[in-house]
Structure formats: C-alpha cells, structure tokens
Design a protein around this motif. Structure first.
Motif, short mmCIF file in Angstrom:
data_model
loop_
_atom_site.label_atom_id
_atom_site.label_comp_id
_atom_site.label_asym_id
_atom_site.label_seq_id
_atom_site.Cartn_x
_atom_site.Cartn_y
_atom_site.Cartn_z
N VAL A 192 16.59 -5.44 -4.14
CA VAL A 192 17.78 -6.28 -4.35
C VAL A 192 19.04 -5.44 -4.20
N SER A 193 19.03 -4.25 -4.77
CA SER A 193 20.18 -3.35 -4.67
C SER A 193 20.47 -2.99 -3.22
N CYS A 194 19.44 -2.71 -2.45
CA CYS A 194 19.59 -2.40 -1.03
C CYS A 194 20.24 -3.57 -0.30
N PHE A 195 19.79 -4.78 -0.62
CA PHE A 195 20.38 -5.97 -0.01
C PHE A 195 21.85 -6.08 -0.39
N LYS A 196 22.16 -5.87 -1.64
CA LYS A 196 23.55 -5.99 -2.12
C LYS A 196 24.45 -4.91 -1.54
N GLU A 197 23.87 -3.79 -1.09
CA GLU A 197 24.64 -2.73 -0.44
C GLU A 197 25.12 -3.16 0.93
N GLY A 198 24.50 -4.19 1.50
CA GLY A 198 24.92 -4.68 2.80
C GLY A 198 23.82 -4.70 3.85
N PHE A 199 22.62 -4.25 3.49
CA PHE A 199 21.52 -4.35 4.44
C PHE A 199 20.97 -5.77 4.42
N SER A 200 20.28 -6.15 5.47
CA SER A 200 19.71 -7.50 5.53
C SER A 200 18.49 -7.59 4.61
N CYS A 201 18.05 -8.81 4.39
CA CYS A 201 16.89 -9.05 3.53
C CYS A 201 15.64 -8.36 4.07
N SER A 202 15.44 -8.41 5.37
CA SER A 202 14.27 -7.77 5.96
C SER A 202 14.36 -6.25 5.81
N GLN A 203 15.53 -5.69 6.00
CA GLN A 203 15.71 -4.25 5.84
C GLN A 203 15.48 -3.84 4.38
N ALA A 204 15.97 -4.64 3.45
CA ALA A 204 15.81 -4.34 2.03
C ALA A 204 14.34 -4.26 1.66
N LEU A 205 13.56 -5.22 2.13
CA LEU A 205 12.13 -5.23 1.80
C LEU A 205 11.39 -4.07 2.44
N LEU A 206 11.51 -3.95 3.75
CA LEU A 206 10.73 -2.94 4.46
C LEU A 206 11.12 -1.53 4.02
N SER A 207 12.40 -1.25 3.91
CA SER A 207 12.82 0.11 3.59
C SER A 207 12.48 0.51 2.16
N THR A 208 12.41 -0.44 1.25
CA THR A 208 12.10 -0.12 -0.15
C THR A 208 10.67 0.37 -0.31
N TYR A 209 9.75 -0.18 0.45
CA TYR A 209 8.33 0.15 0.26
C TYR A 209 7.73 0.98 1.39
N ALA A 210 8.43 1.15 2.50
CA ALA A 210 7.85 1.79 3.68
C ALA A 210 7.40 3.21 3.44
N SER A 211 8.16 3.98 2.68
CA SER A 211 7.81 5.40 2.52
C SER A 211 6.46 5.57 1.84
N GLN A 212 6.10 4.68 0.94
CA GLN A 212 4.79 4.79 0.30
C GLN A 212 3.65 4.44 1.26
N LEU A 213 4.01 3.90 2.43
CA LEU A 213 3.01 3.55 3.45
C LEU A 213 3.15 4.42 4.70
N GLY A 214 3.90 5.51 4.61
CA GLY A 214 3.98 6.47 5.69
C GLY A 214 5.08 6.25 6.72
N LEU A 215 6.00 5.33 6.47
CA LEU A 215 7.11 5.07 7.39
C LEU A 215 8.40 5.51 6.70
N ASP A 216 9.18 6.37 7.35
CA ASP A 216 10.40 6.84 6.69
C ASP A 216 11.46 5.73 6.65
N ARG A 217 12.39 5.88 5.72
CA ARG A 217 13.40 4.85 5.45
C ARG A 217 14.24 4.52 6.68
N GLU A 218 14.67 5.54 7.41
CA GLU A 218 15.52 5.30 8.58
C GLU A 218 14.80 4.46 9.63
N LYS A 219 13.56 4.79 9.91
CA LYS A 219 12.80 3.98 10.88
C LYS A 219 12.57 2.57 10.37
N ALA A 220 12.32 2.44 9.07
CA ALA A 220 12.13 1.12 8.49
C ALA A 220 13.40 0.28 8.63
N LEU A 221 14.54 0.88 8.36
CA LEU A 221 15.81 0.16 8.50
C LEU A 221 16.04 -0.27 9.94
#
Length: 144
Positions: A8-37
């Motif tokens: 939710v915080s990521c979304f409120k920072e100005g990222f889209s809803c899809s970016q907020a979801l994927l980037s929040t959890y991606a690193s625990q699944l082997g995808l870095d935040r920048e690529k997720a965004l």
C-alpha cells in the motif's frame, strides 16, 4: 509479518497497483525490485489504463507465476497448479470486491478521457485503490 502495508505504501508513493504488488514480494521469489517495477509497469490502470483487469490482480498473478509457473513445456502439473491458484486468487478477490475489472471497481472507464476526468475529480484512485492493493496483498500472502 505481513507486507501488505508495504505494498500500500509503494502504491501511495506513486507506483501503480501492479508495481506495488509485484515489487513488494518479488525479491523473496528471486526477482529484484527494479526488474519487478519495470515488468509491472504495463499492467497499471487495468493494463495501460485500459480499465481491464485490475493491476493489483495482475501483479498478484505474476507473483503466482513467478513462484509456481512452469519452465518446461511438458510440466503440466506446474501449469495446472498455477492455474488453480490463479482461480483461487480471483475467487477471493471477487468475494471482497465484486469484480477484478478496473472500470467496474472504480465505477468509471479509465480508458476514456471523460472517465479519467471523473475518476480524478472524485479522487477515486487514492480513495479506492489502496484497498484493492491491500486485499490483493493479503490474499497473495495466503496463497504464496
């Protein structure tokens, strides 16, 4: 500990809803935040502001694929498991929100200038979308 507030915080920072979801959890699944965004950018606003499938939903579905998706064409078991989890996610999201379609969730069509104007005037994205992000995050945490 839940990461839903981070999404939710990521979304409120100005990222889209899809970016907020994927980037929040991606690193625990082997995808870095920048690529997720980057990957999730095209899915915001119901896929590039077309008002179709909610970005919080598509972000969550990408996470399911990232964790459970098949990497061999003959791995039907992984495919079926992924599809089953996607179906379960959608069922739960719809139970909470009535739809997975952006224009139905917002009540206006984001793909039209008039719809975007009304959505902005009524402040619907900052009002409604944090709940969709939170709901998607809570559901994906249960599924992952």
């Amino acid at each position: 500990m839940s990461k839903a507030p981070n999404a939710v915080s990521c979304f409120k920072e100005g990222f889209s809803c899809s970016q907020a979801l994927l980037s929040t959890y991606a690193s625990q699944l082997g995808l870095d935040r920048e690529k997720a965004l980057r990957l999730a950018t095209a899915f915001g606003g119901g896929m590039a502001r077309m008002g179709e499938t909610c970005g919080a939903v598509t972000g969550a579905l990408m996470l399911i694929g990232l964790k459970y998706g098949r990497v061999r064409a003959d791995d039907q078991e992984a495919k079926e498991r992924t599809y089953g989890l996607v179906t379960e996610f959608v069922k739960r999201f719809k139970a909470r929100n009535g739809s997975i379609v952006c224009k139905e969730l917002l009540g206006y069509d984001l793909s039209t200038p008039e719809g975007r104007r009304l959505i902005e005037e009524k402040g619907l994205i900052p009002t409604l979308c944090p709940k969709f992000v939170k709901d998607a995050a809570e559901i994906i945490e249960e599924i992952l």
